[in-house]
Structure formats: structure tokens, C-alpha cells
Design a protein around this motif. Structure first.
Motif, PDB file in Angstrom:
ATOM      1  N   PHE A   1     -15.786 -13.079 -16.716  1.00  0.00           N
ATOM      2  CA  PHE A   1     -15.823 -13.950 -17.702  1.00  0.00           C
ATOM      3  C   PHE A   1     -17.149 -13.335 -18.561  1.00  0.00           C
ATOM      4  O   PHE A   1     -16.798 -13.621 -20.248  1.00  0.00           O
ATOM      5  N   ILE A   2     -18.045 -13.196 -18.151  1.00  0.00           N
ATOM      6  CA  ILE A   2     -19.100 -13.359 -19.058  1.00  0.00           C
ATOM      7  C   ILE A   2     -19.703 -11.535 -19.026  1.00  0.00           C
ATOM      8  O   ILE A   2     -20.135 -11.601 -19.784  1.00  0.00           O
ATOM      9  N   LEU A   3     -20.016 -10.803 -17.804  1.00  0.00           N
ATOM     10  CA  LEU A   3     -21.204  -9.487 -18.383  1.00  0.00           C
ATOM     11  C   LEU A   3     -20.164  -8.513 -19.163  1.00  0.00           C
ATOM     12  O   LEU A   3     -20.625  -7.857 -19.724  1.00  0.00           O
ATOM     13  N   LYS A   4     -19.405  -7.944 -18.725  1.00  0.00           N
ATOM     14  CA  LYS A   4     -17.956  -7.421 -19.234  1.00  0.00           C
ATOM     15  C   LYS A   4     -17.992  -7.664 -20.779  1.00  0.00           C
ATOM     16  O   LYS A   4     -17.501  -6.606 -21.761  1.00  0.00           O
ATOM     17  N   LYS A   5     -18.160  -8.933 -21.203  1.00  0.00           N
ATOM     18  CA  LYS A   5     -17.731  -9.218 -22.604  1.00  0.00           C
ATOM     19  C   LYS A   5     -19.167  -9.407 -23.567  1.00  0.00           C
ATOM     20  O   LYS A   5     -19.147  -9.433 -24.650  1.00  0.00           O
ATOM     21  N   HIS A   6     -19.966  -9.501 -22.912  1.00  0.00           N
ATOM     22  CA  HIS A   6     -21.338 -10.426 -23.044  1.00  0.00           C
ATOM     23  C   HIS A   6     -22.611  -9.246 -22.879  1.00  0.00           C
ATOM     24  O   HIS A   6     -23.691  -9.247 -23.716  1.00  0.00           O
ATOM     25  N   LEU A   7     -22.745  -8.267 -22.509  1.00  0.00           N
ATOM     26  CA  LEU A   7     -23.698  -7.988 -21.973  1.00  0.00           C
ATOM     27  C   LEU A   7     -23.667  -6.287 -22.162  1.00  0.00           C
ATOM     28  O   LEU A   7     -23.033  -5.762 -21.501  1.00  0.00           O
ATOM     29  N   SER A   8     -23.882  -5.875 -23.187  1.00  0.00           N
ATOM     30  CA  SER A   8     -23.674  -4.534 -23.998  1.00  0.00           C
ATOM     31  C   SER A   8     -24.168  -3.202 -23.045  1.00  0.00           C
ATOM     32  O   SER A   8     -24.848  -3.073 -21.666  1.00  0.00           O
ATOM     33  N   ASP A   9     -23.417  -2.292 -22.618  1.00  0.00           N
ATOM     34  CA  ASP A   9     -23.485  -1.480 -22.009  1.00  0.00           C
ATOM     35  C   ASP A   9     -23.238  -2.164 -20.660  1.00  0.00           C
ATOM     36  O   ASP A   9     -23.851  -0.699 -19.570  1.00  0.00           O
TER      37      ASP A   9
ATOM     38  N   LEU B   1     -29.033  -9.970 -18.717  1.00  0.00           N
ATOM     39  CA  LEU B   1     -29.014 -10.839 -20.493  1.00  0.00           C
ATOM     40  C   LEU B   1     -29.335 -12.130 -20.850  1.00  0.00           C
ATOM     41  O   LEU B   1     -29.012 -12.588 -21.764  1.00  0.00           O
ATOM     42  N   LEU B   2     -29.450 -13.147 -19.856  1.00  0.00           N
ATOM     43  CA  LEU B   2     -30.164 -14.266 -20.380  1.00  0.00           C
ATOM     44  C   LEU B   2     -31.414 -14.437 -20.419  1.00  0.00           C
ATOM     45  O   LEU B   2     -31.768 -15.478 -21.333  1.00  0.00           O
ATOM     46  N   ALA B   3     -32.019 -13.086 -21.175  1.00  0.00           N
ATOM     47  CA  ALA B   3     -33.895 -12.385 -20.550  1.00  0.00           C
ATOM     48  C   ALA B   3     -33.348 -12.756 -22.477  1.00  0.00           C
ATOM     49  O   ALA B   3     -34.437 -13.268 -23.083  1.00  0.00           O
TER      50      ALA B   3
ATOM     51  N   MET C   1     -30.322 -19.965 -30.225  1.00  0.00           N
ATOM     52  CA  MET C   1     -30.168 -19.341 -29.095  1.00  0.00           C
ATOM     53  C   MET C   1     -30.126 -20.708 -28.231  1.00  0.00           C
ATOM     54  O   MET C   1     -30.985 -21.390 -28.832  1.00  0.00           O
ATOM     55  N   VAL C   2     -30.000 -20.634 -27.028  1.00  0.00           N
ATOM     56  CA  VAL C   2     -30.139 -21.454 -26.049  1.00  0.00           C
ATOM     57  C   VAL C   2     -31.399 -21.004 -25.418  1.00  0.00           C
ATOM     58  O   VAL C   2     -31.226 -20.272 -24.643  1.00  0.00           O
ATOM     59  N   VAL C   3     -32.236 -21.907 -24.919  1.00  0.00           N
ATOM     60  CA  VAL C   3     -33.372 -21.787 -24.157  1.00  0.00           C
ATOM     61  C   VAL C   3     -32.559 -21.534 -22.711  1.00  0.00           C
ATOM     62  O   VAL C   3     -32.198 -22.278 -22.135  1.00  0.00           O
ATOM     63  N   THR C   4     -32.783 -20.523 -21.722  1.00  0.00           N
ATOM     64  CA  THR C   4     -32.132 -20.099 -21.154  1.00  0.00           C
ATOM     65  C   THR C   4     -32.751 -20.583 -19.533  1.00  0.00           C
ATOM     66  O   THR C   4     -32.217 -19.879 -18.797  1.00  0.00           O
ATOM     67  N   ASP C   5     -33.955 -20.605 -19.810  1.00  0.00           N
ATOM     68  CA  ASP C   5     -34.654 -21.047 -17.704  1.00  0.00           C
ATOM     69  C   ASP C   5     -33.783 -21.922 -17.588  1.00  0.00           C
ATOM     70  O   ASP C   5     -33.691 -21.268 -15.945  1.00  0.00           O
ATOM     71  N   THR C   6     -33.874 -23.068 -17.544  1.00  0.00           N
ATOM     72  CA  THR C   6     -33.294 -23.989 -17.025  1.00  0.00           C
ATOM     73  C   THR C   6     -31.546 -23.262 -15.995  1.00  0.00           C
ATOM     74  O   THR C   6     -31.387 -23.172 -15.176  1.00  0.00           O
TER      75      THR C   6
ATOM     76  N   LEU D   1     -21.583 -19.123 -24.928  1.00  0.00           N
ATOM     77  CA  LEU D   1     -21.484 -18.321 -24.135  1.00  0.00           C
ATOM     78  C   LEU D   1     -22.431 -19.321 -22.781  1.00  0.00           C
ATOM     79  O   LEU D   1     -22.298 -19.603 -21.655  1.00  0.00           O
ATOM     80  N   ALA D   2     -22.736 -20.338 -23.316  1.00  0.00           N
ATOM     81  CA  ALA D   2     -23.632 -21.462 -21.900  1.00  0.00           C
ATOM     82  C   ALA D   2     -23.318 -22.491 -21.528  1.00  0.00           C
ATOM     83  O   ALA D   2     -23.212 -23.201 -20.957  1.00  0.00           O
ATOM     84  N   SER D   3     -21.918 -22.890 -22.317  1.00  0.00           N
ATOM     85  CA  SER D   3     -21.522 -23.260 -21.700  1.00  0.00           C
ATOM     86  C   SER D   3     -20.264 -22.637 -21.234  1.00  0.00           C
ATOM     87  O   SER D   3     -19.738 -23.600 -20.041  1.00  0.00           O
TER      88      SER D   3
END
Length: 386
Positions: A55-63, A116-118, A1-6, A125-127
Motif C-alpha cells: 500500500f505504501i512502498l510500491k506506490k510511493h518510494l521511487s525505484d 521513504l520517511l527521511a 510536507m508532514v514532519v515524520t520523526d514522530t 500518505l501520513a494518514s
């Protein structure tokens, strides 16, 4: 997993900057669309938000629950793969959703992205997130130029912000930079972010050339006007000559001759032109004609990239003589993201550099902007070559 803080900080910093650009506006300014090329500020706020949702939330954040099912229709731009959308010319007719609802939408998406990033994301996905962030940065530049067009074509010529300084005097005397004929590598060459149109690093041969160390100034272009440059067909392409005749073009956009004095509208109001500031709001047609008048030419995008480390750039997007074409081996991405650049590689000229409206952390020496040759509402300028 990618570190997401930055990445999260980068995301939130970018989202905040967009709203800061809109802060000086009155509520009535948010919906205006004077021409097809200018989108209302409210639409920019919504479209950049829709990008993250679609492009991101609908496909990658559950519910994930969509904020409003109509917003995909309202805020899609040109992505045929993403379904129907409001016709571009009608964006200014959208009195609803309201500005307040669009800001609620932005807040909703920001919180969902933080959620999502938490939990961490993978490199793919980071790209995608990085593309979304830079997509919003592109719209920050468009937002400023569109706001300037909206206010600059209001007969009252209102001030956007007294603190926005866009016409600083150039601090360099003119010199020619000499570049020797050779084979040179062109294109993006590191792991930092870039768009797909910068990829496909390849070798080009260029002959000996010289390029100016600075941009053309207002006073230099004024000499072209006073010498009858807009009346002499010998300087202009046939299409350009038709364009200036049809549209009665006789000076750069935002120049006004008042009581025999040239004044220029900027985001901090109407002022006498600074003769030593970089010329701006010029079409490719005008850039080419001016170069013809001077007995020189515009650089190709390859010449610009080869020489760029020897001069300052970033005051203006700089027209080049290059058509916007793919680099060797270019392939479009699958799906909707493949529409981001590839389908525009026709009937456009490449611009290099950046401008006073370009956000920080966004441009680089290999960045390829592109517009049709008659457009000049962007902060565009001229650098000569020979």
C-alpha cells in the motif's frame, strides 16, 4: 510536507513490539494453524509487513524493488482488489518462506520505510501510514490470541510467558449505573486516529437504562454452569442451542475440570480459576444466555458508549446486543482500503472496549470491534445492562 520523526518512531515502536510478542515462541510454534480463525504467527509477521510494501512502498518510494514477488500471494489476507492469495485455511501449510526469511523481509521493509520517511511525506500518505501502523496493532492483538489458541490446544498446555498476567481480580463491588433517557451523540468526534466505521457522528435516542459498573466474574459464571445453564434451552437462541449441542460446549474456552476443580489455561500456564477475575473467552451466544439466566440483557453499543466514562474498561472486549452496521452516511474508501471494514457489516455483533491483549495507543471509546456470535478465542467478556 508532514514532519515524520514522530511517525517514524511510532512505526518502529510498533514493528518492534510485534517481534517482542513472538520472542517467547519456539520455531515450531510459528507455523501452526489449528482452526481457520487462527493464523500462524509467521503469517501475521509477513502480512503486516506486506501491508506497508503493497500500500505504501510500491506506490510511493521511487525505484523500490520488491523483496520477493511471491510474498504478495502468500501474505495477502482478504483484499480481492490486490489479486490472488493463499486460501485462508492453508496458511498453516506454508513451511516456506522460512521464519528467518520472514524476519529478513520485515527488516528490508523497515529500512525502506525509513528511507521513504527521511524525505518527508504529505498528509494523505501520513494518514495511510497511520492506518498501516494501527493495522499492525490489530494483528498484535490477534497474534497474542492466536498464540494462546495454538498453545492452549496443545495437550501439554505449555507456558507462553510467566510474566503475562491476563486474569487480574476486579477491584470493584457490583453497582448499577443509571443513565437517563435522552438524545446522545455517537461516533468519533476529534482529529485523532479512528477507523472509518467510527465516523458519521450522529444522534441516537436511548430510553432510561442501567449498566453494570464491572464485568461478570468467573465465580458468577460458574454459578450459571452449576445451575444447569448449558442444559436449559430457555436461555439460548435457537442457533446457539444447536451450536452448544453440536460442539458439546459446556464451559468457557480454556476451562478444564480436573479432579472436580475448575482450572483455566492462560498464557502463563494452567492454574485454578480466580473467582474474582473477569470472565473471558465467551461467545456472544453464551453472553446472551448468561444475561437471560440473570434476568438482564447485554447493552447496545450506543448504551456502552454513552456510559463508558463511568466505569473501567479494557480488561476484556465486551459483547453488545448491536449488530455491526454502518453509521449514517458511511461510505467505503476507494480501492482496496474500502475492503478494510465495510464488507464485513453483516452477520456480526459489535464488541466495545479493549482487552489485556490490546496494544497501547490503539483503542478508544468509539472503537467498534466485531466478530461472529459463536467466536470466543478472543479475550471477550460480559457487562450486563437492564
Amino acid at each position: 510536507m508532514v514532519v515524520t520523526d514522530t511517525l517514524l518512531d511510532f512505526f518502529l515502536e510498533t514493528r518492534k513490539k510485534t517481534e517482542e510478542i513472538c520472542q517467547p515462541l519456539q520455531i515450531e510454534d510459528y507455523v501452526v494453524q489449528p482452526i481457520v480463525d487462527v493464523s500462524p504467527p509467521k503469517w501475521h509477521l509477513g502480512h503486516t509487513t506486506w501491508f506497508f510494501e503493497e500500500f505504501i512502498l510500491k506506490k510511493h518510494l521511487s525505484d523500490y524493488q520488491e523483496f520477493d514477488q511471491n510474498f504478495a500471494f502468500v501474505f495477502n489476507s482478504y483484499y480481492e482488489s490486490m489479486g490472488k492469495r493463499v486460501v485462508r485455511t492453508d496458511r498453516g501449510n506454508l513451511s516456506r518462506p522460512t521464519v528467518d526469511e520472514v524476519y529478513q523481509y520485515r527488516n528490508y521493509i523497515n529500512k525502506a520505510m525509513e528511507q521513504l520517511l527521511a524525505s518527508g511525506i504529505d498528509s494523505e500518505l501520513a494518514s495511510l501510514l497511520e492506518i498501516g501502523i494501527h493495522h499492525e496493532k490489530q494483528h498484535q492483538e490477534l497474534l497474542l490470541t492466536d498464540i494462546k489458541y495454538i498453545l492452549g490446544h496443545n495437550p501439554l498446555l505449555p507456558v507462553y510467558s510467566n510474566s503475562f498476567k491476563e486474569n487480574k481480580s476486579l477491584d470493584a463491588s457490583h453497582q448499577w449505573i443509571e443513565i437517563e433517557a435522552s438524545n446522545y451523540e455517537i461516533g468519533h468526534n476529534n482529529t485523532n486516529f479512528c477507523y472509518d466505521n467510527e465516523l458519521g457522528r450522529h444522534i441516537v435516542y436511548v430510553d432510561d437504562f442501567c449498566i453494570s459498573n464491572r464485568l461478570v466474574t468467573n465465580i458468577e459464571y460458574l454459578q450459571f454452569i452449576e445451575a444447569g445453564g448449558y442444559q436449559n434451552h430457555n436461555y439460548w437462541h435457537a442457533e446457539a442451542w444447536d451450536w452448544i449441542q453440536t460442539n458439546k460446549i459446556s464451559a468457557p474456552m480454556y476451562w478444564h475440570q480436573i479432579s472436580k476443580q475448575w482450572q483455566q489455561y492462560s498464557l502463563n500456564g494452567l492454574h485454578p480459576i480466580d473467582p474474582d477475575a473477569a470472565l473471558t473467552h465467551i461467545s456472544y451466544f453464551e453472553a446472551f444466555a448468561y444475561a437471560q439466566y440473570k434476568g438482564f440483557r447485554l447493552p447496545t453499543e450506543f448504551e456502552w458508549e454513552i456510559a463508558q466514562h463511568q466505569f473501567k474498561w479494557g480488561h476484556r472486549w465486551e459483547w453488545t446486543e448491536s449488530a455491526y452496521l454502518p453509521y449514517p452516511g458511511y461510505t467505503k474508501a476507494d480501492g482496496a482500503l474500502g475492503e478494510y471494514n465495510g464488507k464485513f457489516m453483516v452477520n456480526q455483533k459489535v464488541l466495545r472496549g479493549g482487552s489485556v491483549a490490546t496494544p497501547i495507543k490503539h483503542t478508544r471509546p468509539t472503537y467498534r470491534n466485531f466478530f461472529q456470535p459463536e467466536l470466543r478465542w478472543q479475550f471477550t467478556g460480559i457487562r450486563l445492562a437492564k
